[in-house]
Design an enzyme around this catalytic site. Sequence first.
Site, PDB file in Angstrom:
ATOM      1  N   GLU A  76     -43.268  38.841  32.525  1.00 58.91           N
ATOM      2  CA  GLU A  76     -42.637  39.874  33.344  1.00 58.91           C
ATOM      3  C   GLU A  76     -41.199  40.106  32.893  1.00 58.91           C
ATOM      4  OE1 GLU A  76     -44.226  37.251  34.406  1.00 58.91           O
ATOM      5  OE2 GLU A  76     -45.842  37.911  35.750  1.00 58.91           O
ATOM      6  N   ASP A 107     -47.530  33.552  23.631  1.00 57.44           N
ATOM      7  CA  ASP A 107     -48.200  34.662  24.317  1.00 57.44           C
ATOM      8  C   ASP A 107     -48.307  35.828  23.350  1.00 57.44           C
ATOM      9  OD1 ASP A 107     -48.547  33.527  26.876  1.00 57.44           O
ATOM     10  OD2 ASP A 107     -46.501  34.036  27.470  1.00 57.44           O
ATOM     11  N   VAL A 153     -34.875  56.250  19.199  1.00 57.11           N
ATOM     12  CA  VAL A 153     -34.733  54.920  18.640  1.00 57.11           C
ATOM     13  C   VAL A 153     -35.154  54.951  17.175  1.00 57.11           C
ATOM     14  CG1 VAL A 153     -37.042  54.125  19.354  1.00 57.11           C
ATOM     15  CG2 VAL A 153     -35.208  52.473  18.995  1.00 57.11           C
ATOM     16  N   GLU A 154     -34.394  54.290  16.340  1.00 57.98           N
ATOM     17  CA  GLU A 154     -34.738  54.201  14.912  1.00 57.98           C
ATOM     18  C   GLU A 154     -35.842  53.156  14.785  1.00 57.98           C
ATOM     19  OE1 GLU A 154     -34.920  53.260  10.870  1.00 57.98           O
ATOM     20  OE2 GLU A 154     -34.109  51.839  12.330  1.00 57.98           O
ATOM     21  N   CYS A 166     -44.495  31.199  25.895  1.00 55.32           N
ATOM     22  CA  CYS A 166     -44.506  30.905  27.328  1.00 55.32           C
ATOM     23  C   CYS A 166     -43.575  29.716  27.600  1.00 55.32           C
ATOM     24  CB  CYS A 166     -45.920  30.563  27.774  1.00 55.32           C
ATOM     25  SG  CYS A 166     -46.009  29.958  29.477  1.00 55.32           S
TER      26      CYS A 166
END
Lengths: 141, 141, 141, 141, 141, 141, 141, 141, 141, 141
Positions: A96, A61, A76-77, A54
């Site tokens: 976010e 976090d 995606v590998e 954070c």
Amino acid sequence: MAKVEVNHSKYEGIRFDIQDENVILVNILETIPYEYVGKDTMVTIPTTEFTSVCPWSGLPDFADIIISYIPNEDLVEMKSLKYYLTSYRNVGIYQEHATNRILEDLVKLLKPKYIKVVGNWNARGGLGTEVVVEYKEENSK
Amino acid sequence: MAKVEVNHSKYEGIRFDIQDENVILVNILETIPYEYVGKDTMVTIPTTEFTSVCPWSGLPDFADIIISYIPNEDLVEMKSLKYYLTSYRNVGIYQEHATNRILEDLVKLLKPKYIKVVGNWNARGGLGTEVVVEYKEENSK
Amino acid sequence: MAKVEVNHSKYEGIRFDIQDENVILVNILETIPYEYVGKDTMVTIPTTEFTSVCPWSGLPDFADIIISYIPNEDLVEMKSLKYYLTSYRNVGIYQEHATNRILEDLVKLLKPKYIKVVGNWNARGGLGTEVVVEYKEENSK
Amino acid sequence: MAKVEVNHSKYEGIRFDIQDENVILVNILETIPYEYVGKDTMVTIPTTEFTSVCPWSGLPDFADIIISYIPNEDLVEMKSLKYYLTSYRNVGIYQEHATNRILEDLVKLLKPKYIKVVGNWNARGGLGTEVVVEYKEENSK
Amino acid sequence: MAKVEVNHSKYEGIRFDIQDENVILVNILETIPYEYVGKDTMVTIPTTEFTSVCPWSGLPDFADIIISYIPNEDLVEMKSLKYYLTSYRNVGIYQEHATNRILEDLVKLLKPKYIKVVGNWNARGGLGTEVVVEYKEENSK
Amino acid sequence: MAKVEVNHSKYEGIRFDIQDENVILVNILETIPYEYVGKDTMVTIPTTEFTSVCPWSGLPDFADIIISYIPNEDLVEMKSLKYYLTSYRNVGIYQEHATNRILEDLVKLLKPKYIKVVGNWNARGGLGTEVVVEYKEENSK
Amino acid sequence: MAKVEVNHSKYEGIRFDIQDENVILVNILETIPYEYVGKDTMVTIPTTEFTSVCPWSGLPDFADIIISYIPNEDLVEMKSLKYYLTSYRNVGIYQEHATNRILEDLVKLLKPKYIKVVGNWNARGGLGTEVVVEYKEENSK
Amino acid sequence: MAKVEVNHSKYEGIRFDIQDENVILVNILETIPYEYVGKDTMVTIPTTEFTSVCPWSGLPDFADIIISYIPNEDLVEMKSLKYYLTSYRNVGIYQEHATNRILEDLVKLLKPKYIKVVGNWNARGGLGTEVVVEYKEENSK
Amino acid sequence: MAKVEVNHSKYEGIRFDIQDENVILVNILETIPYEYVGKDTMVTIPTTEFTSVCPWSGLPDFADIIISYIPNEDLVEMKSLKYYLTSYRNVGIYQEHATNRILEDLVKLLKPKYIKVVGNWNARGGLGTEVVVEYKEENSK
Amino acid sequence: MAKVEVNHSKYEGIRFDIQDENVILVNILETIPYEYVGKDTMVTIPTTEFTSVCPWSGLPDFADIIISYIPNEDLVEMKSLKYYLTSYRNVGIYQEHATNRILEDLVKLLKPKYIKVVGNWNARGGLGTEVVVEYKEENSK
Ligand SMILES: [Ca+2]
Ligand SMILES: [Ca+2]
Ligand SMILES: [Ca+2]
Ligand SMILES: [Ca+2]
Ligand SMILES: [Ca+2]
Ligand SMILES: [Ca+2]
Ligand SMILES: [Ca+2]
Ligand SMILES: [Ca+2]
Ligand SMILES: [Ca+2]
Ligand SMILES: [Ca+2]
Ligand SMILES: [Ca+2]
Ligand SMILES: [Ca+2]
Ligand SMILES: [Ca+2]
Ligand SMILES: [Ca+2]
Ligand SMILES: [Ca+2]
Ligand SMILES: [Ca+2]
């Protein structure tokens, strides 16, 4: 009763090693060819092991991240994704932003028909935060 | 079918910033006086947010840590414990050692009648690891 | 990346109305006669609705409280217990103290053969706290 | 702290017996006639016992597989399906391919109105993978 | 109604590749030194991914295996344990034997103060089987 | 290792008393008048106690059955439904047929606006079977 | 309001085919030799598929049965146990008797060090029944 | 803000039909002979459907009641127990008394080696109440 | 084995005090003004404590009742609703009727935009019953 | 039996300190800029720690509050939200009003595309209350 006076100033001096977003290993991401091009497959990749820092409190976090996508030509590998997600570990970034950054990096990598990233962040002060972001390819139904 | 040849050498070059055990913030730990000395209270502190680094693989480990103790004269101050546990974040340390190190640091700090530390580490390769270590004050029943 | 500078000084000025322990309604507690004196009954009273105020942060704490006891001659009257527990609502008191205070007030009221109070306090900063305190009448097995 | 040097070369030499896709027992699959032709029945067949081998690591993968379909004229015979799924046991095949291969083999066998195959693969390195593939007969609503 | 006659003779001819117990990789097992010799630590290693083959039916069995032990001087090295357990994959062995074999191999390797192996095998014909075996070092309390 | 030879011929001679579908007590079903004709009520009747016999293996099957319907003018009388469902107990019938037969018998009895029967059959050989059948009155939305 | 008069006499005439205890297939039970004689293994066999008939109401009872035992020299052969338990299917027998009968038949068969049978019978009229019976070999600790 | 004035006097006039304890159907209780006299069987009878009336508030209380006992020579007949428990339905009785009354009535009826009654009463004002009462035959271990 | 002859005639003579529907306290229901008229709020009121009497068997039924509605101008006053629901306690009424009666009484009281009543009645003879009834104001979307 | 006379008048005199709605800290609420303006993100903030006071009974209410919204240009700052929600702690306010007030305060603060507030209030007298309120920006789809 007045608020108790406790000297917590010592915590003020602590600085864990917070890194900038530029250490995120976006270039390590790799794809493998999707062999069923033209057919819609929903691939969902959950992890309970995401952590970042954070920027406001300097404390870590923790989140469950769930990535779901419908590929066009690329998958995606998984090992590269593991390293990519791990590289957020010491980065100071808002929840976010982290969730959206993952979405955008994977959109650029995969050019998928559809992708959603859910970040379910552990509560702080009794308030949790779930962030859900989606991307749909233009012209896809 | 033979094992597929994939060039994963690029992962070999990655080195996350693994720290030595000497960065563990053992000195930040604080106590507050236990006001019911002579009466046995069991205090249990669970967290689902512990993480350190596997010295063998260079990749992060995640654990639920549960600390339970019966104080003699001192309670652990919670915010200092939070910083202490957070300081393992980038330390390369085996799961069994981390669990035992927490026990020993808290024994030194609190001189409790009893203390137990449970580390329930996330599975790797389908195998989980739970480590349970205990300490009992001599002459305590 | 340095820790982000955010002006949170406005939170410093907030003072919720924190009360002293002397507002706890210990005198409202009532008993009703136990009609099976000499026979051991375990009565357990759980509630998920306990709240008090942290004297350090000035913010509310929340706990599940579970009271279990074996009466000698008296049962606690439930409505009086409800008011008693409610009276902690704005009191600044540490979690360990609140749990022990409830035990002691009920020992004085009931003079039970046995009583246990469990306070399971909501996590702060990812660390929960469970406090378990017990009392056994001397000479009881 | 640098990454610990451990000699794991002995694991390099291990080769479990990985089989090619051509050992999959597609011809063992049998149907039984569906006696309610024209009426839509959804048949769902879950199993928690699917396993194949990762062609990259040479180590087994485990999945829950859930097959759901609406028959036209044929139901899959359950014992033949059991043998068919068991025959993937030592086959080196990517998770996405295995899930799609099951779909395609059952489409050929059953010519169903609709079929979906869900493969929920156990996590590796903390990342799980769920693969969902569907087929709809043309002109079916 | 008489039992329906179905020709299942084709299943009779199927022979998956069932291996002998001598392929079990007992020699791959490695230890790492336990650094708290003299202090009792309970280490528990669960996995949901064990599979072997029923020698009677020729079909795979699946189990959750949970290994718990108190070391003397040695901890089991986790990657070697993974390969060891994986090597049962195509071995024809009864569930009771497999559970006991794992116990005995680990007793020889670790010479622990205590070890327990639980094998929780998936149901067949509606009947599950859990096998619990334990070993205690002589003279250990 | 070859498949172990075990003499299981004794099981071949066992014949439990398998009954024909004509023992199903369809005529015992009764209705009671629905007093809110014209208003849609969804009535759902779950049971975990359905059992019939597999005509292929001669062994019992077990299912959770869930019946849901919107009445027109009639409700099913519950005790008659209990006897009706119990009468499948020794009937040799495929799972897909049993589920559909229940639907059809209740359609004839109730002439409902809508009815669905779900049969969730216990796993055999690790494969479960859920059968979902529905009926909608023509011209009902 | 007086009790409603409903003519349920038709249910009186129904007699499902209730069998006598002598159809229980006690002789089908087989053992296999226990290869770790002298070492205590706890074998637990759960099933959710036991059913018999209530001799009072003529309606079926359903139970979860859990058999746990420590063998001396013999293990129960699982397929024979399956047939044995299935043979109670149409037998009129009280729940307490059925649970005890299973215990006694298995004591005779296995001569175990210890055995426990738990019968968890579904509720009737809102009252469930769990029956727990145990046997310990004389002189066993 | 002062407490809002609401006229709730109308609730004062309501009196549901509260019955005296003498309507409890203790004489309806029946036993059936226990056929394994000398062997300890634990019989546990749970119900989620117990209700009586709070003599203080005039409003119904609801409880889960769990009766467990080891018979000497008698089992409780289940239908008579159902009627017995139902007869508390409109009786004004404190929760602690109801739980103890059930224990005492069953001790008189069954003269068991052991019996326990647990009453888990629904929360009022956020406080639940569990009452556990036990009886052990003298000289029983 | 024939059905066992047991003399249960004594249960025939038992008549609990079954009341007529006219004792339902429909007039006690009160409203409070909804202060956000024009804005849709969904209010859901669950209870696990509903009981009435089966007019056929003379024995109590138990249900979870869940009331959900969108108010126009009135909210139901909660204490009056509590007394209203309690007044069904000794009323002989079918489950489908009770659920619909609650709906209709609340429609008359509240004139809501929408209301749904779910009655989830405890199983009898292994068969549960859920009744779902809805009302939508004409012209509401 | 008549309702028991108990002198509860002492509870009448108790007045906890109930505050007016004007102490709600609406002005403490802060926003932070949303950096992905034009892209829809759903942010969900759950808390299990909301409490206010019932103006009718003078006793505290407890709720789980779940806030979900799609921002336009502003995110709510989490610490300010924590103080805002905490300020209801001693306010006398109906559950329906509290839920709506939170919605309206956040609509004014955030001017979001969409927002929903769910208040799930603990049961009183066995009746729970869930209040769901929503707001959609005009012209938003
Ligand atoms: Ca989490
Ligand atoms: Ca975790
Ligand atoms: Ca774990
Ligand atoms: Ca809580
Ligand atoms: Ca799995
Ligand atoms: Ca499993
Ligand atoms: Ca199992
Ligand atoms: Ca079942
Ligand atoms: Ca099932
Ligand atoms: Ca199933
Ligand atoms: Ca059951
Ligand atoms: Ca209950
Ligand atoms: Ca309870
Ligand atoms: Ca219930
Ligand atoms: Ca139910
Ligand atoms: Ca709550």
